[in-house]
Design an enzyme around this catalytic site. Structure first.
Site, PDB file in Angstrom:
ATOM      1  CE1 TYR A 119      -2.923  -3.176   0.867  1.00  0.00           C
ATOM      2  CE2 TYR A 119      -4.391  -1.432   1.612  1.00  0.00           C
ATOM      3  CZ  TYR A 119      -4.176  -2.742   1.251  1.00  0.00           C
ATOM      4  OH  TYR A 119      -5.224  -3.626   1.262  1.00  0.00           O
ATOM      5  CE  LYS A 169       4.623 -16.712  -4.564  1.00  0.00           C
ATOM      6  NZ  LYS A 169       4.353 -18.180  -4.639  1.00  0.00           N
ATOM      7  CG  ASP A 202       1.778 -19.947  -2.986  1.00  0.00           C
ATOM      8  OD1 ASP A 202       2.468 -19.887  -1.942  1.00  0.00           O
ATOM      9  OD2 ASP A 202       2.257 -20.290  -4.090  1.00  0.00           O
ATOM     10  CG  ASP A 226      -6.589  -6.373   2.673  1.00  0.00           C
ATOM     11  OD1 ASP A 226      -7.514  -6.124   3.475  1.00  0.00           O
ATOM     12  OD2 ASP A 226      -6.738  -6.369   1.432  1.00  0.00           O
ATOM     13  CG  ASP A 230     -11.695  -9.801   3.834  1.00  0.00           C
ATOM     14  OD1 ASP A 230     -11.649  -9.125   4.873  1.00  0.00           O
ATOM     15  OD2 ASP A 230     -12.272  -9.413   2.797  1.00  0.00           O
TER      16      ASP A 230
HETATM   17  C1  IPM Z   1      -9.337  -3.530   5.306  1.00  0.00           C
HETATM   18  C2  IPM Z   1      -9.906  -3.018   4.032  1.00  0.00           C
HETATM   19  C3  IPM Z   1      -9.106  -1.819   3.577  1.00  0.00           C
HETATM   20  C4  IPM Z   1      -7.668  -2.251   3.395  1.00  0.00           C
HETATM   21  C5  IPM Z   1      -9.618  -1.189   2.293  1.00  0.00           C
HETATM   22  C6  IPM Z   1     -11.054  -0.770   2.429  1.00  0.00           C
HETATM   23  C7  IPM Z   1      -8.741  -0.077   1.819  1.00  0.00           C
HETATM   24  O1  IPM Z   1      -9.941  -4.015   3.076  1.00  0.00           O
HETATM   25  O2  IPM Z   1      -9.251  -2.771   6.279  1.00  0.00           O
HETATM   26  O3  IPM Z   1      -8.979  -4.700   5.345  1.00  0.00           O
HETATM   27  O4  IPM Z   1      -7.323  -2.873   2.394  1.00  0.00           O
HETATM   28  O5  IPM Z   1      -6.879  -1.957   4.278  1.00  0.00           O
HETATM   29 MG    MG Z   2      -9.445  -5.933   3.817  1.00  0.00          MG
END
Ligand code: IPM
Ligand code: MG
Length: 351
Positions: A119, A169, A202, A226, A230
């Protein structure tokens, strides 16, 4: 957010402290009206607060890079919230999509580097609109940034089951990831009591699905963290239950607490979002502010509420509204405060 604030207020009241809230309408709606996600001095306005409790941001019609680089990401960076701590736990009363996984079987923390890495604002576009159009996006790992996130992860592992998994990676990404591995090995020498396991991202993603029980603390760069944060909560039945803390551990600046999931515009305004991630993030906020007992009670109260057969939101198979389920959560927390012996739970929200 209203459910979270209500529960935090209730627990504060019972424990004899006050939370002074101030709300800001910094949102895509504000952007649509004024052209700015937050005012030009937004960061200065937040700087004097102890903490920020953030709802999910993003809405169709506003490009994501505008809404996020205009609010969330500058807050994370300007306040040097370099740790994004994201606990992932199989809560009671929720069904995992994975077979053979019950409450408590999944219990790890993703520690995500939160200020640099993939990022990055380094890069650009050349020859726009021509055949030679090209874009470059640079990943930035600094020694300062890498070492401090690794140290945080090692310390956390030390306070838990002493296993730290590093997401790498280095077989495909030839500069930054070998450097990451090098720093893991180097910092790891200060933590001989913590077992380090290193996996390429991976196969690590595969292991999150195939053998999630093995993990304790998982540390990764901004993008890897990130993605894993999820995937992990999805294996616990819903990403709606996942909390996160954007921490400036030194407390030089305010830290920020938010659910992991995005703004889910498809269900916005329908009163069906799962509030657990937001409430749990509130518990992490209390812990960060030194109200550990209250924090522990909130998470225990969430678990207590889920263990009963009360209402649930649709993401976890129920048909209750956010508000109705919020009442159940609040009751769970109040019961917890009432019945649990003080300090009955040694473990904290993320330890
Ligand atoms: C998170 C989200 C954010 C990120 C997005 C919305 C920019 O996905 O907090 O995980 O990637 O940091
Ligand atoms: Mg996220």
């Amino acid at each position: 957010m209203p459910v979270g604030m209500r529960i935090l207020d209730a627990v504060a009241h019972k424990r004899g402290f006050d939370i002074g809230w101030q709300s800001f309408d910094w949102s895509c709606e504000r952007y649509a009206n004024s052209g700015e996600m937050m005012p030009a001095d937004g960061i200065e306005q937040l700087a004097d607060f102890d903490a920020v409790y953030l709802g999910a941001v993003g809405y169709p019609g506003v490009p994501d890079q505008v809404s996020l680089w205009g609010l969330l990401i500058p807050i994370r960076r300007r306040f040097d919230q370099y740790v994004n701590l994201r606990p992932c736990r199989m809560l009671p009363g929720i069904q995992s999509p994975l077979a053979g996984i019950g409450a408590g079987d999944i219990d790890y923390c993703v520690v995500r580097e939160n200020t640099e890495g993939e990022y990055s604002s380094i890069g650009g576009r050349m020859f726009a609109g021509t055949d030679r159009e090209m874009v470059v996006q640079e990943t930035v790992l600094t020694r300062t940034g890498t070492d401090r996130i690794l140290r945080f992860a090692f310390e956390l592992a030390r306070s838990r089951r002493r296993v730290m998994t590093s997401a790498t990676k280095s077989n495909g990404i030839m500069h930054t990831m070998p450097y990451w591995d090098e720093r893991v090995a180097d910092i790891g020498r200060d933590y001989p009591d913590v077992r380090v396991e290193s996996y390429h991202i991976d196969i690590l993603a595969a292991h999150f699905v195939q053998r999630p029980k093995q993990f304790d603390v998982v540390v990764g760069s901004n993008l890897f963290g990130d993605i894993l944060s999820d995937l992990g909560p999805a294996t616990t039945g819903s990403i709606g239950v996942a909390p996160s803390a954007n921490l400036n551990p030194e407390k030089t600046y305010p830290s920020m607490f938010e659910p992991v999931h995005g703004s889910a515009p498809d269900i916005a305004g329908r009163n069906i979002a799962n509030p657990v991630g937001t409430v749990w993030a509130g518990a992490m906020m209390l812990e960060h502010l030194g109200q550990t007992e209250a924090a522990v009670a909130v998470l225990a109260g969430i678990e207590r509420a889920l263990a009963g057969d009360g209402p649930r939101t649709p993401d976890v198979g129920g048909d209750a509204s956010t508000e109705a389920f919020g009442d159940t959560l609040l009751q769970g927390v109040l019961d917890e405060l009432e019945h649990a012996a003080p300090n009955s739970r040694a473990s904290q929200n993320f330890r």
